[in-house]
Design a protein around this motif. Structure first.
Motif, short mmCIF file in Angstrom:
data_model
loop_
_atom_site.label_atom_id
_atom_site.label_comp_id
_atom_site.label_asym_id
_atom_site.label_seq_id
_atom_site.Cartn_x
_atom_site.Cartn_y
_atom_site.Cartn_z
N GLU A 1 0.92 -1.15 0.21
CA GLU A 1 -0.19 0.07 -0.01
C GLU A 1 1.02 1.33 0.18
O GLU A 1 0.67 2.23 -0.74
CB GLU A 1 -0.92 -0.04 1.21
N GLU A 2 1.88 1.01 0.67
CA GLU A 2 2.87 2.45 0.69
C GLU A 2 3.47 2.56 -0.64
O GLU A 2 3.77 3.81 -1.01
CB GLU A 2 3.89 2.13 1.75
N VAL A 3 3.98 1.54 -1.24
CA VAL A 3 4.53 1.77 -2.52
C VAL A 3 3.43 2.31 -3.61
O VAL A 3 3.88 3.37 -4.39
CB VAL A 3 5.04 0.32 -3.12
N ILE A 4 2.26 1.75 -3.55
CA ILE A 4 1.42 2.43 -4.36
C ILE A 4 1.01 3.65 -4.30
O ILE A 4 0.94 4.56 -4.93
CB ILE A 4 0.11 1.46 -4.10
N ARG A 5 1.14 4.14 -2.93
CA ARG A 5 0.81 5.46 -2.44
C ARG A 5 1.90 6.45 -2.77
O ARG A 5 1.71 7.53 -3.19
CB ARG A 5 0.60 5.41 -0.99
N ALA A 6 3.25 5.92 -2.78
CA ALA A 6 4.13 6.45 -3.24
C ALA A 6 4.26 6.81 -4.51
O ALA A 6 4.70 7.75 -5.35
CB ALA A 6 5.57 5.83 -2.93
N ASN A 7 3.86 6.05 -5.32
CA ASN A 7 3.86 6.08 -6.80
C ASN A 7 2.80 7.07 -7.43
O ASN A 7 3.08 7.79 -8.43
CB ASN A 7 3.62 4.68 -7.49
N THR B 1 9.48 6.73 -0.02
CA THR B 1 10.38 5.79 -0.34
C THR B 1 11.06 5.11 1.19
O THR B 1 11.47 3.88 1.27
CB THR B 1 11.51 5.93 -1.27
N THR B 2 11.44 6.24 1.86
CA THR B 2 12.15 6.02 3.16
C THR B 2 11.29 5.00 4.14
O THR B 2 11.53 4.12 4.49
CB THR B 2 12.48 7.32 3.70
N THR B 3 9.92 5.53 3.97
CA THR B 3 8.92 4.95 4.93
C THR B 3 8.85 3.13 4.30
O THR B 3 8.52 2.43 4.95
CB THR B 3 7.50 5.22 4.62
N VAL B 4 8.67 3.17 2.76
CA VAL B 4 8.77 1.77 2.33
C VAL B 4 10.01 0.95 2.76
O VAL B 4 9.90 -0.12 3.00
CB VAL B 4 8.53 1.91 0.85
N LYS C 1 7.52 2.03 -9.64
CA LYS C 1 6.82 0.79 -10.31
C LYS C 1 7.42 -0.51 -10.14
O LYS C 1 6.59 -1.39 -9.83
CB LYS C 1 6.71 1.13 -11.68
N GLU C 2 8.71 -0.60 -10.28
CA GLU C 2 9.34 -1.88 -9.88
C GLU C 2 9.14 -2.44 -8.75
O GLU C 2 8.87 -3.44 -8.59
CB GLU C 2 10.78 -1.69 -10.42
N THR C 3 9.30 -1.36 -7.62
CA THR C 3 9.05 -1.84 -6.31
C THR C 3 7.68 -2.12 -5.86
O THR C 3 7.42 -3.34 -5.16
CB THR C 3 9.34 -0.55 -5.33
N GLN C 4 6.92 -1.72 -6.71
CA GLN C 4 5.49 -2.06 -6.54
C GLN C 4 5.30 -3.33 -6.93
O GLN C 4 4.51 -4.12 -6.35
CB GLN C 4 4.45 -1.06 -7.34
#
Length: 269
Positions: A92-98, A108-111, A176-179
């Protein structure tokens, strides 16, 4: 007139003593036979009790081991549930960051923090399962491989997110890759949890690992109770027959004393 003296023979008295001696002798023989039979029964029950004692000890050990397996599995399920939850949070954090590229560094730091925590959880879970593999043969090699792969993916996710943090101009593509990686991690954590707990999603006719271990514990309890019942019944029988043997031995001793006294009286007359 001549007086005739008639000597009454002692035949009747001798026969009476003989009958008494024969009767006592027969009673002694019967009592001896009864003692022998009871001794054989007591010996047999003693051997049987010793055998059941061994079975009971083993059944108790099996029950304890099965209970320990269930406790361990509950811990594994707990960790797997946390892993799934943390993976979902990371995703969810990655999606929100994207969706918020302007705050990519902060997001990204949070992720990263969450992925590091997730990777640590995966590694701990992998270590726990590997250490307990020898004690719990029901834990499959496939399960260990799945957890190891999940750990590798989590570590890869951390590395990729660091690149995204250091390379802000590629933050969107890196996210996107991280997601994608986080999604894979989340799906793997879901599959792991299903493998452990969901009987409907094991992709086999067998129940989940948690159910198998719980059923094994229930079976061990039933076997222990059956063995304990057999042991207690045998012990009860042994106690009763031992009491009968003691009475028979006392009776035999009394009859032997009576026979000895009767023989001594017959010889003295």
């Amino acid at each position: 007139m001549n007086t005739i003296t008639i000597n009454v023979p002692k035949y009747g008295v001798t026969e009476n003593k003989k009958r008494k001696l024969d009767s006592l002798t027969l009673q002694v023989l019967n009592a001896t036979d009864e003692v022998s039979q009871l001794e054989a029964i007591v010996n047999s029950l003693t051997d049987k009790l010793a055998t059941y004692k061994g079975f009971l000890t083993q059944a108790d050990a099996n029950k304890t081991q099965a209970e320990n397996n269930v406790t361990l599995m509950n811990t594994v399920v707990n960790n797997a549930t946390n892993l799934k939850s943390n993976s979902e949070i990371a995703l969810e954090e990655v999606i929100r960051a994207n969706s918020k590229t302007k705050k990519v560094a902060q997001k990204t730091t949070t992720v990263i923090n969450k992925l590091i925590y997730t990777a640590d959880m995966i590694n701990k879970l992998a270590g726990l399962i590997t250490r307990k593999k020898a004690q719990n043969p029901l834990i499959s090699d496939q399960l260990i491989t799945m957890v190891t792969n999940a750990g590798t993916n989590a570590n890869n996710a951390v590395a990729l997110t660091l690149v995204a943090l250091n390379t802000t101009y590629t933050a969107q593509s890196t996210n996107k890759e991280t997601q994608s990686t986080a999604t894979l991690e989340f799906l793997q954590s879901q599959k792991l949890l299903c493998k452990l707990t969901d009987d409907r999603k094991t992709n086999s006719p067998n129940s989940s690992l948690k159910t198998l271990l719980e059923n094994a514990y229930k079976t061990a309890v039933v076997e222990f109770n059956k063995t304990q019942k057999a042991y207690n019944e045998t012990l009860k029988q042994l106690n009763l027959k031992t009491a009968d043997l003691n009475k028979a031995q006392i009776n035999l001793s009394s009859l032997q004393s009576g026979l000895a006294a009767a023989n001594a009286a017959a010889l003295a007359s």
